[in-house]
Write an enzyme that holds these catalytic residues in place. Structure first.
Site: not given
Ligand code: C6P
Length: 406
Positions: A122, A199, A202, A225, A365
Site C-alpha cells: 500500500h 503492516d 488488512q 478495520k 492506494c
Molecule cells: N487500505 C483500503 O481500502 P490507514 O489508512 O492508515 O488506516 O491504513 C493504511 C493502509 C496500510 N496498509 C494496508 C495494507 C492498507 O490496506 C491500508 C488501508 C484501505 O485498502 C484504505 S486505502
C-alpha cells in the site's frame, strides 16, 4: 459457528437501504462497520468520564486514564506483546509506518542503507520510505511478486546485502488478498540480522496476531478495520529498538523535563505519544477487540474462509471474469479484486452501487501493484464477519446484470 443474523443485529448500519435496496456492504477492507457496543462505549465515556488523561489529579481524569491504559492492556493481549511499553497508540497504520520510517530511519539508517519492501505494498508502506530517501539518501529495494500474486521468496532472499537495515512488508495484500508467509520472511530477515516491520492493516480483523510467535520487530494496525473507531491505530515495537529510537513528534506527554536548553523524554510508550491522545477512540478500540475476541478467531476464520472460497467459485463462473491474486482460498484473505471483460472498473463499481452493492474501485492506494499487473484499477469486494453467502450471490447477480448492459 457464528450466528450471523444475531451478529448483523449488532451493526445498525447493515439494515439500512441505499437506492431503496438493502445495503450489501462489501468494502470492509477500506473500513469495517461498527457494532453498537463500540459506539456505546465511546458515548458512555464522553457523557460520564470525559477528561484529559495523564494530566489531572481529579476523579474524572483518573477514570479516563484508567480506561485509556486498560485499552492499552487490551491491545497488548490482542497482539501478545510482552509489555504495554511496546504498545504505542497512533492515528492508524499510516502514522505507525511513518513513525518507524522517521524514527528508526534517524537512529539506524544513513545514506546508502537499504530498506526492502514489496511490489504489493500500500502507498502507506512506500511513500514514507521515499520521504526518508529524500531526507537521508537511503535506497528502496522492491521484492517482486509472482504472476499469481504471491511474494517471490527466492527473489526476496537475493535482495539482502550488508546495507539492508529493515524489511517492511504487508501481512495481507489489500488488493490481491494474498496472505504472506510472515514467519518465513521474518526468519530470512533475522538470519541477516535485519528487523522486520509488518503492516497488519488488512490482517488484524481476520486472524489472531501474536507478535512474539511471529518474532516481528514492528507491527502496525488500524482500529477502523477491526470494527473500531477511525483515527486510532497501534504501533507495536520491540522494546529494545524503541528505546534506541528518538521521539517522532514533540509536545506534551512525551517529555520528562523541559527547559529552554534541554528536554528529556518520557519512558515508553509515552515517548512516542506527543499531545492529547484520542482516549475516547482507545476505549472504542478496546471494546471492538473484546467484541472480536468474544466471537473468537476460530469461528471468524471458518466463516470468512467459507465465504472467500464460495465467492471465488461463484465469481469465477461469470463470463469474462478476471480475478487477481491467488486462486487458492487457503492463502487468500476475504479481499477479492476483479475485472469483467472490457468494462471499466469505475463503471462496474458505479452500477453495482446503484444496485445497492458497495465495493471499492480504482488502484486501492497500490499504484505500483497496478503497474505490475498492467491495469489501471480493479473492482474490489472485501468481506467481514457479518457478510453472508446471500450477499455473495447478490454481488454475482448484480455483476451479471451489469455485464448484460455492456
Ligand atoms: N487500505 C483500503 O481500502 P490507514 O489508512 O492508515 O488506516 O491504513 C493504511 C493502509 C496500510 N496498509 C494496508 C495494507 C492498507 O490496506 C491500508 C488501508 C484501505 O485498502 C484504505 S486505502
Amino acid at each position: 459457528m457464528l450466528d450471523i443474523q444475531n451478529i448483523r443485529a449488532d451493526f445498525p448500519i447493515l439494515s439500512r437501504e441505499v437506492y431503496r435496496r438493502p445495503l450489501v456492504y462489501l468494502d470492509n477492507a477500506a473500513t469495517a462497520q461498527k457494532p453498537r457496543c463500540v459506539v456505546d462505549a465511546m458515548t458512555e465515556e464522553y457523557f460520564n468520564a470525559n477528561a484529559n488523561v495523564h494530566r489531572g489529579v481529579h476523579f474524572l481524569s483518573q477514570q479516563a486514564t484508567d480506561l485509556h491504559e486498560q485499552a492499552r492492556e487490551t491491545v497488548r493481549r490482542f497482539i501478545n506483546a510482552r509489555s504495554t511499553a511496546e504498545v504505542i497508540f497512533t492515528r492508524g497504520t499510516t502514522e505507525s509506518i511513518n513513525l518507524v520510517a522517521s524514527s528508526f530511519g534517524q537512529a539506524f539508517m544513513a545514506e546508502g542503507d537499504e530498506v526492502i519492501i514489496t511490489e504489493m505494498e500500500h502507498h502507506s508502506n512506500i511513500v514514507p520510505w521515499q520521504l526518508l530517501r529524500e531526507r537521508a539518501g537511503i535506497k528502496i529495494k522492491v521484492c517482486p511478486i509472482t504472476d499469481d500474486g504471491r511474494l517471490d521468496i527466492e527473489a526476496l532472499v537475493s535482495l539482502f546485502t550488508s546495507a539492508t537495515r529493515l524489511v517492511s512488508v504487508t501481512a495481507v495484500s489489500n488488493v490481491l488478498g494474498t496472505v504472506n508467509p510472515l514467519k518465513e520472511i521474518i526468519a530470512i530477515a533475522h538470519a541477516h540480522d535485519v528487523p522486520v516491520l509488518v503492516d497488519a492493516a488488512q490482517a488484524a480483523a481476520h486472524a489472531p496476531i501474536d507478535v512474539q510467535a511471529l518474532d516481528c520487530d514492528f507491527l502496525a494496525l488500524s482500529g477502523h478495520k477491526v470494527y473500531g473507531p477511525t483515527g486510532i491505530g497501534v504501533l507495536y515495537g520491540r522494546e529494545a529498538l524503541l528505546e534506541q529510537m528518538p521521539p517522532y513528534m514533540g509536545g506534551g506527554e512525551m517529555i520528562g523535563k523541559v527547559t529552554f536548553e534541554h528536554t528529556t523524554y518520557n519512558e515508553l510508550p509515552y515517548k512516542f505519544e506527543a499531545g492529547t491522545p484520542d482516549y475516547i477512540a482507545t476505549t472504542g478500540l478496546a471494546r471492538a477487540i473484546d467484541y472480536v475476541s468474544d466471537l473468537g478467531f476460530d469461528a471468524i476464520q471458518a466463516h470468512e474462509r467459507d465465504l472467500t472460497a464460495y465467492a471465488l467459485r461463484q465469481l469465477a463462473e461469470i463470463p469474462e471474469m478476471r480475478i487477481f491474486g491467488p486462486a487458492d482460498a487457503a492463502v487468500h484473505d476475504p479481499v477479492i479484486s476483479f475485472l469483467v471483460g472490457q468494462i471499466h472498473h469505475l463503471d462496474l463499481g458505479t452500477l453495482l452501487d446503484r444496485l445497492g452493492i458497495a465495493v471499492r474501485t480504482g488502484h486501492h492506494c497500490a499504484e505500483p501493484l497496478m503497474h505490475r499487473l498492467g491495469i489501471e484499477g480493479t473492482v474490489r469486494a472485501s468481506f467481514a464477519l457479518y457478510n453472508t453467502r446471500d450477499e455473495v450471490d447478490a454481488l454475482c447477480a448484480a455483476i451479471r446484470r451489469v455485464a448484460t448492459m455492456f
